[in-house]
Design a protein around this motif. Structure first.
Motif, mmCIF file in Angstrom:
data_model
loop_
_atom_site.group_PDB
_atom_site.id
_atom_site.type_symbol
_atom_site.label_atom_id
_atom_site.label_comp_id
_atom_site.label_asym_id
_atom_site.label_seq_id
_atom_site.Cartn_x
_atom_site.Cartn_y
_atom_site.Cartn_z
ATOM 1 N N UNK A 3 -39.339 101.535 -76.735
ATOM 2 C CA UNK A 3 -40.299 102.595 -77.031
ATOM 3 C C UNK A 3 -40.475 103.503 -75.834
ATOM 4 N N UNK A 4 -40.857 104.735 -76.133
ATOM 5 C CA UNK A 4 -41.118 105.732 -75.110
ATOM 6 C C UNK A 4 -42.341 106.529 -75.461
ATOM 7 N N UNK A 5 -42.472 107.738 -74.880
ATOM 8 C CA UNK A 5 -43.649 108.561 -75.123
ATOM 9 C C UNK A 5 -43.774 108.991 -76.577
ATOM 10 N N UNK A 6 -42.640 109.206 -77.239
ATOM 11 C CA UNK A 6 -42.712 109.740 -78.603
ATOM 12 C C UNK A 6 -41.822 108.991 -79.589
ATOM 13 N N UNK A 7 -41.439 107.772 -79.239
ATOM 14 C CA UNK A 7 -40.605 107.033 -80.184
ATOM 15 C C UNK A 7 -40.828 105.527 -80.019
ATOM 16 N N UNK A 8 -40.469 104.798 -81.060
ATOM 17 C CA UNK A 8 -40.510 103.336 -81.052
ATOM 18 C C UNK A 8 -39.504 102.855 -82.089
ATOM 19 N N UNK B 153 -37.142 97.742 -71.122
ATOM 20 C CA UNK B 153 -37.874 98.545 -70.138
ATOM 21 C C UNK B 153 -37.065 99.770 -69.755
ATOM 22 N N UNK B 154 -37.692 100.922 -69.774
ATOM 23 C CA UNK B 154 -37.051 102.169 -69.349
ATOM 24 C C UNK B 154 -37.588 102.589 -67.997
#
Length: 243
Positions: free
Chosen positions: A197-202, A242-243
């Protein structure tokens, strides 16, 4: 009173008196230097004592610190800033303390200390079998010199409860870090969910775990026949990239 001339005194006795005078004068001459040396390092010694006292307060009720003074030939340490050379280990037994000196802290010295702490520590209250998850009723408490414990001993029950015994632990034994491990939440060959997941996706995918893993540990996961990636265990059967 009868007076003796030097000519009448035996030669061996004269030599002994001469040596006594020389040694006495040397000792007297060294006293001011020794006192000056002690004064020169007073600030350094006091700073390290206070630092070690603060670091050991949480370990037990009685603390004895024996600090070896620095060489008298060293110059004074201005603005001493002590630190533990092994910050991940409890300051017990023989301890090495680093001290940064000067306003720029570029000069570093090292002192040796012996630290004894009388306090309570955790032991096994019963025989614990390998593979058993440890519960509070399996543990007991004992009081003694913490400096005599093995270097990897765990003194607090909160760091033991919930862990799994990696080997049989006999009743009365001090529990060491390599005796226990966190419970496995992922096992080799298990189908697991991997979340990215990130700021605008999962997104999530399913794959096969290639090794065991406890909470927070890295596990390699295979997708299909060729794609393999590593992810961190966040709960049972679930991992996070983890990104």
């Amino acid at each position: 009173m009868r007076q003796l001339s030097l000519n009448s005194v035996p030669i061996p006795l004269l030599r002994w008196v001469y040596r006594l005078i020389v040694v006495s004068l040397a000792a007297l001459a060294a006293l001011p230097f020794a006192n000056a040396s002690d004064t020169k390092h007073d600030a350094l010694m006091e700073s390290v004592h206070q630092f070690l006292y603060r670091e050991t307060q949480a370990l037990g009720n009685e603390v004895v610190i024996n600090l070896r003074p620095p060489s008298p030939h060293l110059s004074a340490c201005n603005n001493p800033d002590p630190f533990l050379t092994n910050p991940n280990e409890a300051p017990l037994g023989r301890v090495s303390v680093g001290v940064r000196c000067g306003t720029d802290s570029q000069q570093v010295r090292y002192l040796q200390a012996e630290i004894d702490v009388i306090g309570s520590y955790t032991i096994a209250a019963v025989n614990i079998e390998r593979g058993r998850q440890i519960t509070p009723d399996m543990l007991g408490e004992k009081t003694g010199n913490l400096g005599d414990l093995p270097s990897r001993a765990i003194t607090q029950p909160d760091d033991i409860v919930g862990k799994v015994a990696r080997q049989p632990i006999a009743s009365g034994t001090t529990i060491q870090s390599h005796f226990i491990q966190a419970p496995l939440l992922v096992e080799r060959g298990q189908r697991v969910k991997v979340i990215a997941e990130g700021d605008s996706f999962r997104v999530s995918r399913e794959g096969e775990a290639l090794n065991n893993g406890a909470m927070g540990e890295e596990v390699r996961v295979r997708f299909g026949s060729r794609e393999v990636m590593s992810a961190r265990v966040v709960e049972r059967g679930t991992l996070m990239v983890d990104f």
